[in-house]
Design a protein around this motif. Structure first.
Motif, PDB file in Angstrom:
ATOM      1  N   HIS A  92       0.824  -1.221   0.000  1.00  0.00           N
ATOM      2  CA  HIS A  92       0.000   0.000   0.000  1.00  0.00           C
ATOM      3  C   HIS A  92       0.861   1.275   0.000  1.00  0.00           C
ATOM      4  O   HIS A  92       0.332   2.359   0.177  1.00  0.00           O
ATOM      5  CB  HIS A  92      -0.920   0.013   1.218  1.00  0.00           C
ATOM      6  CG  HIS A  92      -1.966  -1.052   1.196  1.00  0.00           C
ATOM      7  ND1 HIS A  92      -3.036  -1.042   0.319  1.00  0.00           N
ATOM      8  CD2 HIS A  92      -2.093  -2.190   1.904  1.00  0.00           C
ATOM      9  CE1 HIS A  92      -3.775  -2.112   0.508  1.00  0.00           C
ATOM     10  NE2 HIS A  92      -3.217  -2.832   1.464  1.00  0.00           N
ATOM     11  N   ARG A  93       2.162   1.108  -0.192  1.00  0.00           N
ATOM     12  CA  ARG A  93       3.058   2.258  -0.101  1.00  0.00           C
ATOM     13  C   ARG A  93       2.629   3.387  -1.053  1.00  0.00           C
ATOM     14  O   ARG A  93       2.430   4.530  -0.649  1.00  0.00           O
ATOM     15  CB  ARG A  93       4.491   1.820  -0.430  1.00  0.00           C
ATOM     16  CG  ARG A  93       5.490   2.929  -0.307  1.00  0.00           C
ATOM     17  CD  ARG A  93       6.909   2.471  -0.606  1.00  0.00           C
ATOM     18  NE  ARG A  93       7.847   3.523  -0.249  1.00  0.00           N
ATOM     19  CZ  ARG A  93       8.133   4.550  -1.038  1.00  0.00           C
ATOM     20  NH1 ARG A  93       7.575   4.647  -2.215  1.00  0.00           N
ATOM     21  NH2 ARG A  93       8.978   5.487  -0.635  1.00  0.00           N
ATOM     22  N   GLU A  94       2.440   3.004  -2.317  1.00  0.00           N
ATOM     23  CA  GLU A  94       2.106   4.006  -3.338  1.00  0.00           C
ATOM     24  C   GLU A  94       0.774   4.687  -2.995  1.00  0.00           C
ATOM     25  O   GLU A  94       0.625   5.899  -3.105  1.00  0.00           O
ATOM     26  CB  GLU A  94       2.006   3.314  -4.697  1.00  0.00           C
ATOM     27  CG  GLU A  94       1.899   4.288  -5.850  1.00  0.00           C
ATOM     28  CD  GLU A  94       1.217   3.660  -7.062  1.00  0.00           C
ATOM     29  OE1 GLU A  94       0.803   4.416  -7.929  1.00  0.00           O
ATOM     30  OE2 GLU A  94       1.085   2.410  -7.097  1.00  0.00           O
ATOM     31  N   GLU A  95      -0.170   3.861  -2.538  1.00  0.00           N
ATOM     32  CA  GLU A  95      -1.488   4.401  -2.208  1.00  0.00           C
ATOM     33  C   GLU A  95      -1.409   5.385  -1.041  1.00  0.00           C
ATOM     34  O   GLU A  95      -1.977   6.483  -1.095  1.00  0.00           O
ATOM     35  CB  GLU A  95      -2.442   3.262  -1.853  1.00  0.00           C
ATOM     36  CG  GLU A  95      -3.839   3.751  -1.558  1.00  0.00           C
ATOM     37  CD  GLU A  95      -4.784   2.661  -1.083  1.00  0.00           C
ATOM     38  OE1 GLU A  95      -4.346   1.780  -0.321  1.00  0.00           O
ATOM     39  OE2 GLU A  95      -5.949   2.705  -1.465  1.00  0.00           O
ATOM     40  N   LEU A  96      -0.678   5.009   0.006  1.00  0.00           N
ATOM     41  CA  LEU A  96      -0.563   5.895   1.168  1.00  0.00           C
ATOM     42  C   LEU A  96       0.026   7.243   0.784  1.00  0.00           C
ATOM     43  O   LEU A  96      -0.483   8.291   1.165  1.00  0.00           O
ATOM     44  CB  LEU A  96       0.297   5.231   2.253  1.00  0.00           C
ATOM     45  CG  LEU A  96      -0.359   4.101   3.047  1.00  0.00           C
ATOM     46  CD1 LEU A  96       0.662   3.409   3.933  1.00  0.00           C
ATOM     47  CD2 LEU A  96      -1.501   4.631   3.896  1.00  0.00           C
TER      48      LEU A  96
END
Lengths: 75, 189
Positions: free
Chosen positions: A35-39
Motif C-alpha cells: 500500500h506504499r504508493e497508495e498511502l
C-alpha cells in the motif's frame, strides 16, 4: 471484524497520522509495502484539496433576511 | 467553526420540523454550513445565496419524508443542496458548453498559475461531487471545514471509527475518479 475491515482501519489510521505530520512513513510503508504508493498518493491528495477561506460564509444580513423570507413562504 | 458546537439534530425526535418555530431553529443551526458547502462548489456568493435559500425551501416542502427516514438532518439538507448544485452546474454547461460550470474562487498573479489552479480546482470539485453522499460529506467536513473526528461523527450520527473508515474510502475513491478523468483526457488527446 473481517480482515479487510481491519486493514482498512489500520490504513485509515496511517493516513491520519501522516496527514497530521505525526506518522512515520517508513514504518507504515514497511508494514504495508503493497500500500506504499497508495498511502503516499492519498496524503498528497489531501494536501491538494482546495480549502475555503474562513470568510466564505454568508453575511449576517443575508442570513436574517432569508430566514424572514423563507418563513413568510411557509403556511 | 460556526454551528459546530450546536448539538446537531438535538431537536430530532422531540419536535416536529414541520412546525414553523422548529424549522426556524433548523435554519439557524445549519444555514452557515449549507452555504459554505454550496459556495465551495459554485464559487459565487449570489449563487450560494440562491441555492442555499432553495435548499431550505425544498427541505420545508419535503420535511415529511425526512421525518419518516430518521436520517441526520444536516446530512439530508446537504443532499438536497447537492442535487440543486448538480442541476445548476448542468444548466450552466448547457448554456455555455465551453465552461464546466464550476468556477475557481482563488486569485493568482500569473495567467498560467491561475489557469492551472482553476483547472485543478474544477477537476477536484467535479470528482468530489461524484462521491457517495456520506463520503462527500466526510471529505468536506474534515478537510474543507477542518472539523475533527468527534465533530463529524456527531454531525453524521456515526462512530469516530466509522468516520475514519469512510474518510479512507472517500480518499481512495476520489483518487480513482481523478485518475479516470486524467486517463480520459489523455486518450482524447
Amino acid at each position: 471484524m473481517g480482515k479487510l475491515r481491519r486493514v482498512e482501519d489500520e490504513l485509515a489510521e496511517c493516513i491520519d497520522e501522516l496527514i497530521a505530520g505525526e506518522g512515520d512513513l517508513v514504518k507504515y510503508t514497511s508494514r504495508y509495502p503493497e500500500h506504499r504508493e497508495e498511502l503516499l498518493a492519498l496524503v498528497k491528495l489531501v494536501a491538494s484539496l482546495p480549502r475555503l477561506p474562513e470568510d466564505s460564509g454568508p453575511s449576517a444580513d443575508w442570513v436574517q433576511q432569508t430566514q424572514e423570507a423563507i418563513l413568510k413562504h411557509l403556511p | 467553526m460556526e454551528g459546530a458546537a450546536v448539538p446537531h439534530g438535538a431537536l430530532v425526535g422531540t419536535r416536529q420540523w414541520s412546525d414553523r418555530e422548529a424549522f426556524a431553529a433548523l435554519y439557524e443551526e445549519h444555514v452557515q454550513r449549507v452555504y459554505r458547502h454550496v459556495y465551495y462548489f459554485l464559487g459565487s456568493h449570489p449563487e450560494a445565496e440562491d441555492i442555499t435559500a432553495q435548499t431550505f425551501l425544498q427541505a420545508w416542502s419535503a420535511i415529511g419524508r425526512y421525518e419518516d427516514r430518521g436520517k441526520p438532518i444536516l446530512s439530508w439538507l446537504l443532499t438536497v443542496a447537492h442535487n440543486l448544485i448538480l442541476s445548476r452546474v448542468r444548466k450552466k454547461r448547457r448554456e455555455s458548453p465551453l465552461h464546466d460550470g464550476i468556477p475557481a474562487t482563488a486569485r493568482f498573479t500569473s495567467p498560467e498559475e491561475a489557469y492551472f489552479a482553476e483547472w485543478q480546482q474544477e477537476e477536484m470539485a467535479k470528482a468530489i461531487l461524484k462521491l457517495k453522499p456520506s463520503e462527500r460529506q466526510v471529505i468536506l467536513f474534515r478537510f474543507i471545514d477542518n472539523m475533527d473526528y468527534p465533530e463529524v461523527a456527531g454531525l453524521l450520527n456515526k462512530s469516530v471509527n466509522a468516520i475514519r473508515v469512510i474518510q479512507y474510502r472517500a480518499l481512495r475513491n476520489l483518487r480513482a475518479l481523478l485518475e479516470e478523468r486524467e486517463d480520459g483526457k489523455a486518450e482524447a488527446r
